[in-house]
Design an enzyme around this catalytic site. Structure first.
Site, PDB file in Angstrom:
ATOM      1  CG  ASP A  22      -2.046   0.991   1.116  1.00  0.00           C
ATOM      2  OD1 ASP A  22      -2.399   1.360  -0.030  1.00  0.00           O
ATOM      3  OD2 ASP A  22      -2.575   1.418   2.154  1.00  0.00           O
ATOM      4  NE  ARG A  35      -4.688   6.663  -6.980  1.00  0.00           N
ATOM      5  CZ  ARG A  35      -4.515   6.412  -5.674  1.00  0.00           C
ATOM      6  NH1 ARG A  35      -4.288   7.404  -4.841  1.00  0.00           N
ATOM      7  NH2 ARG A  35      -4.578   5.188  -5.225  1.00  0.00           N
ATOM      8  CG  HIS A  39      -0.720   2.178  -9.381  1.00  0.00           C
ATOM      9  ND1 HIS A  39      -0.868   1.791  -8.061  1.00  0.00           N
ATOM     10  CD2 HIS A  39      -1.841   2.879  -9.688  1.00  0.00           C
ATOM     11  CE1 HIS A  39      -2.036   2.244  -7.608  1.00  0.00           C
ATOM     12  NE2 HIS A  39      -2.635   2.915  -8.572  1.00  0.00           N
ATOM     13  CG  LEU A 133       9.255 -17.033  -3.916  1.00  0.00           C
ATOM     14  CD1 LEU A 133       9.244 -17.001  -2.389  1.00  0.00           C
ATOM     15  CD2 LEU A 133       9.624 -15.654  -4.457  1.00  0.00           C
ATOM     16  NE  ARG A 189      -7.721   0.814   5.670  1.00  0.00           N
ATOM     17  CZ  ARG A 189      -7.670   2.136   5.858  1.00  0.00           C
ATOM     18  NH1 ARG A 189      -7.932   2.663   7.021  1.00  0.00           N
ATOM     19  NH2 ARG A 189      -7.369   2.932   4.841  1.00  0.00           N
TER      20      ARG A 189
HETATM   21  C1  IPE Z   1      -5.250  -2.719   0.021  1.00  0.00           C
HETATM   22  O1  IPE Z   1      -4.968  -1.383  -0.212  1.00  0.00           O
HETATM   23  C2  IPE Z   1      -5.304  -3.475  -1.270  1.00  0.00           C
HETATM   24  C3  IPE Z   1      -4.030  -3.621  -1.975  1.00  0.00           C
HETATM   25  C4  IPE Z   1      -2.875  -3.221  -1.566  1.00  0.00           C
HETATM   26  C5  IPE Z   1      -4.116  -4.295  -3.253  1.00  0.00           C
HETATM   27  P1  IPE Z   1      -6.124  -0.288  -0.311  1.00  0.00           P
HETATM   28  O2  IPE Z   1      -5.468   1.010  -0.538  1.00  0.00           O
HETATM   29  O3  IPE Z   1      -7.123  -0.713  -1.320  1.00  0.00           O
HETATM   30  O4  IPE Z   1      -6.777  -0.384   1.126  1.00  0.00           O
HETATM   31  P2  IPE Z   1      -7.703   0.665   1.909  1.00  0.00           P
HETATM   32  O5  IPE Z   1      -8.769   1.112   0.958  1.00  0.00           O
HETATM   33  O6  IPE Z   1      -6.834   1.795   2.325  1.00  0.00           O
HETATM   34  O7  IPE Z   1      -8.207  -0.097   3.085  1.00  0.00           O
HETATM   35  C1  IPE Z   2      -1.725   0.210  -3.358  1.00  0.00           C
HETATM   36  O1  IPE Z   2      -1.477   1.563  -3.401  1.00  0.00           O
HETATM   37  C2  IPE Z   2      -1.933  -0.376  -4.745  1.00  0.00           C
HETATM   38  C3  IPE Z   2      -3.290  -0.842  -5.025  1.00  0.00           C
HETATM   39  C4  IPE Z   2      -4.271  -0.860  -4.174  1.00  0.00           C
HETATM   40  C5  IPE Z   2      -3.542  -1.320  -6.362  1.00  0.00           C
HETATM   41  P1  IPE Z   2      -2.664   2.609  -3.366  1.00  0.00           P
HETATM   42  O2  IPE Z   2      -3.073   2.899  -4.777  1.00  0.00           O
HETATM   43  O3  IPE Z   2      -3.729   2.150  -2.482  1.00  0.00           O
HETATM   44  O4  IPE Z   2      -1.925   3.870  -2.777  1.00  0.00           O
HETATM   45  P2  IPE Z   2      -2.497   4.888  -1.702  1.00  0.00           P
HETATM   46  O5  IPE Z   2      -2.958   4.075  -0.531  1.00  0.00           O
HETATM   47  O6  IPE Z   2      -3.617   5.617  -2.354  1.00  0.00           O
HETATM   48  O7  IPE Z   2      -1.348   5.766  -1.366  1.00  0.00           O
HETATM   49 MG    MG Z   3      -4.119   2.429  -0.510  1.00  0.00          MG
END
Ligand code: IPE
Ligand code: IPE
Ligand code: MG
Length: 239
Positions: A22, A35, A39, A133, A189
């Site tokens: 995340d 964004r 990624h 792995l 979480r």
């Molecule tokens: C959790 O991240 C899912 C992945 C990393 C793929 P999110 O960014 O979706 O989680 P929330 O919405 O903050 O709980």
């Molecule tokens: C996690 O990073 C990647 C995916 C859920 C695909 P986020 O895209 O949730 O990044 P933040 O949490 O918005 O920084």
């Molecule tokens: Mg996120």
């Protein structure tokens, strides 16, 4: 597969590490970038961590790449993520295979583009006999979905809904439960990741945003893990 641990003290190295990757969006935002760039940087971080786990001798690495709830993101971001998965898989599969990595995918893939589903099938089949792995990519995954599909299968088979039966129908049935869960990006979480399988995992939360997570950060998490005492509800032998 039994999940009964033989000893109370954690072995130095986890067998199975699961990661909620995340923080990609925030990483990009801090740089005033889209964004999507976060990624892309996240993919590089994933590549680094796969290598590091491989060389550490970790047996299973599960990466949460896309949750069921992530379908609710803006369509453009979802499309970019799908394209990124296709490109990454196409580019990485040879090298993963050469390195003996066995790759598999867990989740509900019904709504994924057919090109991606085909690549996932190909990668799974091609690397199925590898002995290095085990790399599990959770995409379109939800812990609640996993438990529900296991329960549905048992019902269809006319089997009783016992914990052991349920366990045996989860998409991870042949894998040990994660010993260590790492979540980057500062949130504490589970976000509907491996709800059942995380029952006794050690939980490690890092404020580092996923694109900045590297081998040194993984080392920090593994070191923290090596100091845990895993009791599984019992009392320590020294008590
Ligand atoms: C959790 O991240 C899912 C992945 C990393 C793929 P999110 O960014 O979706 O989680 P929330 O919405 O903050 O709980
Ligand atoms: C996690 O990073 C990647 C995916 C859920 C695909 P986020 O895209 O949730 O990044 P933040 O949490 O918005 O920084
Ligand atoms: Mg996120």
């Amino acid at each position: 597969m039994t999940h009964e641990p033989p000893v109370l003290a954690a072995p130095r190295l986890p067998r199975h590490v699961a990661v909620v990757m995340d923080g990609n969006g925030r990483w990009a935002k801090r740089r005033n970038k889209a964004r999507a760039l976060g990624h892309r940087a996240g993919v590089s971080a994933a590549r680094r961590i796969v290598r590091a786990c491989h060389s550490q001798g970790i047996e299973v690495l599960t990466l949460f790449a896309f949750s069921q709830e992530n379908w609710q993101r803006p369509p453009l971001e979802v499309r970019l993520l799908m394209e990124l998965f296709v490109r990454t898989l196409g580019r990485e599969i040879d090298s993963l295979h050469r390195n003996g990595v066995r790759i598999r995918f867990i989740g509900d893939h019904a709504d994924f583009p057919e090109s991606l589903r085909e690549l996932m099938r190909e990668a799974t089949t091609r690397t199925a006999a590898n002995e290095g792995l085990v790399l599990v990519i959770a995409a379109g995954y939800g812990g609640q979905w996993d438990i529900a599909q296991a329960a549905q299968r048992l019902c269809a088979e006319g089997l009783p809904l016992t914990p052991a039966n349920l366990e045996s129908r989860l998409v991870t049935a042949d894998l040990p439960h994660p010993d260590l869960l790492i979540r980057t990006g500062g949130e504490k979480r589970i976000s509907n990741f491996l709800l059942w399988q995380l029952a006794y995992s050690e939980l490690y939360f890092s404020d580092v945003l996923w694109p900045d997570f590297d081998a040194a950060e993984l080392e920090r998490a593994l070191h923290w893990y090596s100091g845990r005492e895993r009791r599984f509800g019992r009392v320590p032998e020294s008590a």
